[in-house]
Design an enzyme around this catalytic site. Structure first.
Site, short mmCIF file in Angstrom:
data_model
loop_
_atom_site.label_atom_id
_atom_site.label_comp_id
_atom_site.label_asym_id
_atom_site.label_seq_id
_atom_site.Cartn_x
_atom_site.Cartn_y
_atom_site.Cartn_z
CG ASP A 268 -2.15 0.92 0.95
OD1 ASP A 268 -2.06 1.83 0.11
OD2 ASP A 268 -3.20 0.74 1.62
C1 BGC Z 1 -5.00 3.32 0.07
C2 BGC Z 1 -5.03 2.34 -1.08
C3 BGC Z 1 -4.84 3.09 -2.38
C4 BGC Z 1 -3.53 3.82 -2.32
C5 BGC Z 1 -3.20 4.58 -3.59
C6 BGC Z 1 -3.78 4.22 0.02
O1 BGC Z 1 -3.93 5.26 0.92
O2 BGC Z 1 -5.02 2.62 1.29
O3 BGC Z 1 -6.27 1.66 -1.08
O4 BGC Z 1 -4.89 2.18 -3.45
O5 BGC Z 1 -3.59 4.76 -1.25
O6 BGC Z 1 -4.01 5.67 -3.73
#
Ligand code: BGC
Length: 830
Positions: A268
């Site tokens: 993530d």
């Molecule tokens: C989120 C993810 C997301 C990523 C990219 C993170 O803060 O938890 O679900 O895909 O950001 O935007």
């Protein structure tokens, strides 16, 4: 500055601070066959091996972390390719409810609404829309679907995921991935694993036993792997003591060795914590930058801290997926054009199909004719999608009020009821004068105000600041020396909601409530015009303006035949709710409006369950969640009965904050000393309510139709390695409608592991004409009839005589029979 960029810097601020057995009886079912023959991507082909042999170490490493996109479309991530070898770059975009870049796209209904349709085929089509649009909009990888279990009603991302039930979640995720990838876009199932709350998500250590993990949270991920997902995203949190993104049990033992996953695992965003530990545990790609998998990885390889074979392994996984999608040899189909009309049609269909009618008394719905008072801010301003990375820029979004007006044959009035954006402060309150309804500060200039604000009486004031520029450049407002809108630490600035954080004209919004004593208060404002100038407004909501809004709403309801009150709750990743009550003064508004007109329908644009102490006063309650760009038309179609509300709850709705699976035990939620325990074990969601004998407000699977159904003649028997359950459903009403009969299965007498009172075994979405009867067969797969045996690390089938129920929800079981589960034959694992 693009939102992505400003968010990165917000995230960077915090980067530094982020810091399984009982004996079983019964036959053992083999694990999912690893890397099943014929499954796409089961191994790296010769092309990948040839490339690997030619890549330099630097080039290999460049494929294992994110970088800045020179031609960004505002997507979340970018991995440059290796032009020398014709390896193209990868663009990675969120997300669960549509393609999130800085351009318009189809804003689909929130995934929870999709799951509410109990219709995997619809999930496939939802995936197809995103798959096609993602490719049309220059993307290669979609950071979706999210399949984490809805475990706590407070979790900020419950709208982005599907269900508290692992079977339903598995069905939907598998179908959606099929749809996405069938269009040539690589799917990323997220967030692996146990990311079931947002509170402390960067550091919380989630402790769950092996049986619980396999039976509840991991099933959806395994289904995604079986469906061929190209990528998996590791979660922020720790799992049983180790960060998910460097957790060998998750990333290698389970994902690779047990499930046979051959794609790649990315972090993530900013969820990497190490170099050697992570890559050896099974992490392949760091996003969105190179803190651990850039120069640090290279020096680890050079100094022998990481064997180059690990780098090769990770590169092989990335390239294999790219190869499978035709990205290495130019065989990928050309990027299609967007089909906005087709996207809108699916968005509308999903919103109608998932619309969940929770209550309908005194024939309140469907509406007929006019004489309708629409009330509530989201009755006028469409609530399209939630906040955070799930927010999509919609092609369009109509006002529910307009949609109701277009459909009603008579008068439709509107009252705000609850003010989200404030009203002008009277000019006489400021001394010297302040252009509080539109103060402009030119680019490159600074501006100051030094004066007083006079309150006519002691009152509660909510100051509402609207500002045009990036949040970090907003004006500083000091009232009696106290800064009203300080910058929130870390994620706070980015994760501020999907609806309430933006004014209807697109200005950013922040609020602050203070008790203001009668008399003059010092007010000092400083603002910086920055590079592009700044426009701001300073508004207020007071006791007096609130009383006025309430009175107008009550009057509108009194003189109308029907009231339709839109209530909202605005969720975002990064934050959990702290109460199940509706925010602001909405409960008071509902009580006042229902007292004025008992034929009041409450339409809920909420992320997840809410408590409803006002429920008995309402005529009807329609749960629409965040219905996407076609939400207004879908809501109107259901309210007027053009469409039967076909949605069912994918999560139990608790009565209040004290009666739900994570109530009363902070170790269970939100965690104590950085640790959260899944101490309810496998008893998540309705399994907990059944085990504890607690009645929810609305049970899992609940949802009403405008017609009625009768169930009869159940039969169940074991055949071909699964249970076959057959029954008859008849539409006993006078109109066509949708029913979702559900099959639940009770405990096995032979298994000495913990078992739920009953689990969902299968379901069927049925559309029946008035009077129509249908004989329905639902198959319950062996996996659903099995328990995870933590001692032997495998599934064990729950043999013996098992009770089978058929009903309209987990709390409305209409038929009961039983069947002998004998374990012969191959039952399949889903
Ligand atoms: C989120 C993810 C997301 C990523 C990219 C993170 O803060 O938890 O679900 O895909 O950001 O935007």
């Amino acid at each position: 500055m693009s939102e992505t960029v400003s968010r990165r810097s917000a995230l960077r601020l915090t980067a530094g601070a982020i810091a399984v057995a009982a004996a079983a009886t019964g036959p053992l079912i083999p694990l999912t066959p690893a890397a099943a023959a014929g499954r796409p991507g089961a191994g790296a082909g010769p092309r990948v091996e040839r490339l690997l042999a030619r890549l330099t170490l630097d080039e290999k490493i460049s494929l294992l972390h994110g970088a800045t996109d020179p031609d960004s479309l505002g997507q979340a991530g970018y991995v440059p390719g290796v032009p020398r070898l014709n390896i193209p770059p990868l663009r990675l975009a969120d997300g669960p409810a549509g393609v999130r870049i800085t351009r318009h796209a189809t804003a689909l209904p929130a995934p929870v609404l999709l799951a509410s349709a109990f219709d995997p085929e619809l999930a496939r089509r939802y995936g197809q829309v995103i798959g096609r649009e993602g490719r049309a909009l220059g993307q290669d990888v979609l950071l979706s679907p999210m399949v984490n279990t809805i475990r706590t009603p407070y979790a900020g991302r419950n709208f982005e995921t599907f269900s508290e039930d692992p079977l339903l979640a598995s069905d939907v995720v598998a179908a959606e991935i099929g749809g996405i990838q069938g269009e040539g876009l690589i799917a990323t199932v997220k967030h692996f694993a146990l990311n079931n709350q947002e509170k402390d998500r960067n550091s919380i250590d989630v402790r769950a036993d092996e049986q619980t993990m396999h039976e509840i949270e991991l099933r959806g991920f395994e289904a995604a792997v079986d469906a061929g997902t190209g990528a998996v995203m590791g979660s922020y949190n720790k799992v049983n003591g180790t960060f998910a993104c460097e957790n060998k049990t998750l990333l290698t033992d389970i994902l690779r060795d047990q499930w046979g996953f051959t794609g790649w695992v990315m972090t993530d965003w900013f969820a990497a914590h190490s170099t050697a530990a992570a890559i050896t545990a099974g992490l392949d790609m760091e996003m969105p930058d190179d803190t651990y998998f850039g120069a640090a990885l290279k020096s680890a390889v050079r100094n022998g801290g990481v064997a180059e074979a690990y780098v090769d392994r990770a590169v092989r996984r990335v390239l294999s997926v790219m190869d499978r999608f035709g990205l290495l040899d130019g065989s990928a189909p050309p990027r299609p054009d967007r089909d906005a009309a087709a996207g809108a049609a699916v968005a509308l269909e999903v919103a109608k199909a998932g619309a969940t009618l929770l209550r309908n008394e005194r024939r309140t719905l469907p509406l007929d004719g006019g004489g309708i008072a629409v009330i509530g801010p989201t009755g006028q301003l469409p609530f399209v999608s939630g906040g955070g990375s799930a927010h999509v820029i919609p092609d369009r979004a109509d006002s529910p009020l307009d949609a109701i007006r277009a459909r009603a044959k008579g008068t439709v009035t509107y009252a705000l009821g609850e003010d989200l954006f404030g009203k002008a402060v009277p000019a006489s309150a400021f001394s010297p004068a302040l252009a509080s309804e539109g103060q402009e500060v030119a680019a490159g200039k600074t501006w100051e105000y030094d004066g007083t604000l006079t309150a006519g009486e002691d009152d509660e004031w909510t100051f509402v600041l609207h500002f045009s520029s990036a949040a970090t450049a907003r004006p500083k407002v000091l009232l009696d020396g106290e800064e009203l809108f300080p910058l929130a630490a870390g994620y706070g600035e980015y994760f501020s909601g999907g609806l309430v954080a933006l004014a209807p004209d697109g200005l950013g919004v922040r609020r602050k409530t203070v008790q203001l004593a009668e008399g003059a208060h010092t007010l000092r404002i400083t603002a910086d015009g920055g590079d592009s100038g700044l426009l701001f407004r300073l508004r207020r909501i007071t006791g007096a303006t609130r009383a006025q809004d309430l009175a107008e709403a009550v009057h509108a309801a009194q003189v109308a035949r029907h009231a339709v009150l839109f209530a909202y709750e605005d969720a975002t990743e990064g934050l959990d709710r702290t109460t199940l009550a509706l925010p602001g003064h909405q409960e008071q508004l509902i009580r006042a409006v229902t007292a004025a007109n008992p034929r009041t329908t409450v339409v809920l644009n909420t992320s997840s369950s809410t408590s409803m102490p006002w429920l008995a006063d309402t005529g009807a309650v329609l749960q629409m969640y965040y219905p996407g760009q076609e939400g207004a038309a879908a809501t109107a179609a259901v309210l007027f009965g053009d469409s039967d509300p076909g949605g069912r709850l994918t999560q139990s709705f608790p009565v209040d904050d004290d009666h739900h699976p994570v109530a009363g035990d902070p170790r269970r939620y939100p965690g104590v000393d950085g640790t959260e325990e899944y101490s309810e074990g496998i008893h998540v969601g309705y399994r907990w309510y059944d085990a504890q004998g607690v009645r929810p407000l609305f049970p899992f699977g609940h949802g009403l139709s405008y017609t009625s159904f009768a169930y009869s003649d159940p039969q169940a028997h074991w055949t071909r390695g699964g249970l076959e359950v057959t029954f008859t459903v008849r539409n006993t009403g006078r109109r066509a409608g949708t029913e979702v009969p559900q099959v639940y299965v009770g405990r096995s007498p032979d298994v000495r592991l913990d078992q739920a009172v009953r689990v969902l075994g299968g379901y069927r979405r049925l559309a029946l004409r008035a009077g129509e009867r249908r004989r329905v067969t639902v198959r319950v797969a062996a996996r659903t009839l099995s328990s995870w045996d933590a001692q032997h690390h495998r599934w064990t089938l729950g043999t013996g005589r098992r009770t089978v129920w058929v009903g309209a929800s987990s709390g409305d079981l209409r038929l009961r029979t039983s069947a002998q589960v004998d374990g012969r034959g191959d039952g399949g694992h889903r």
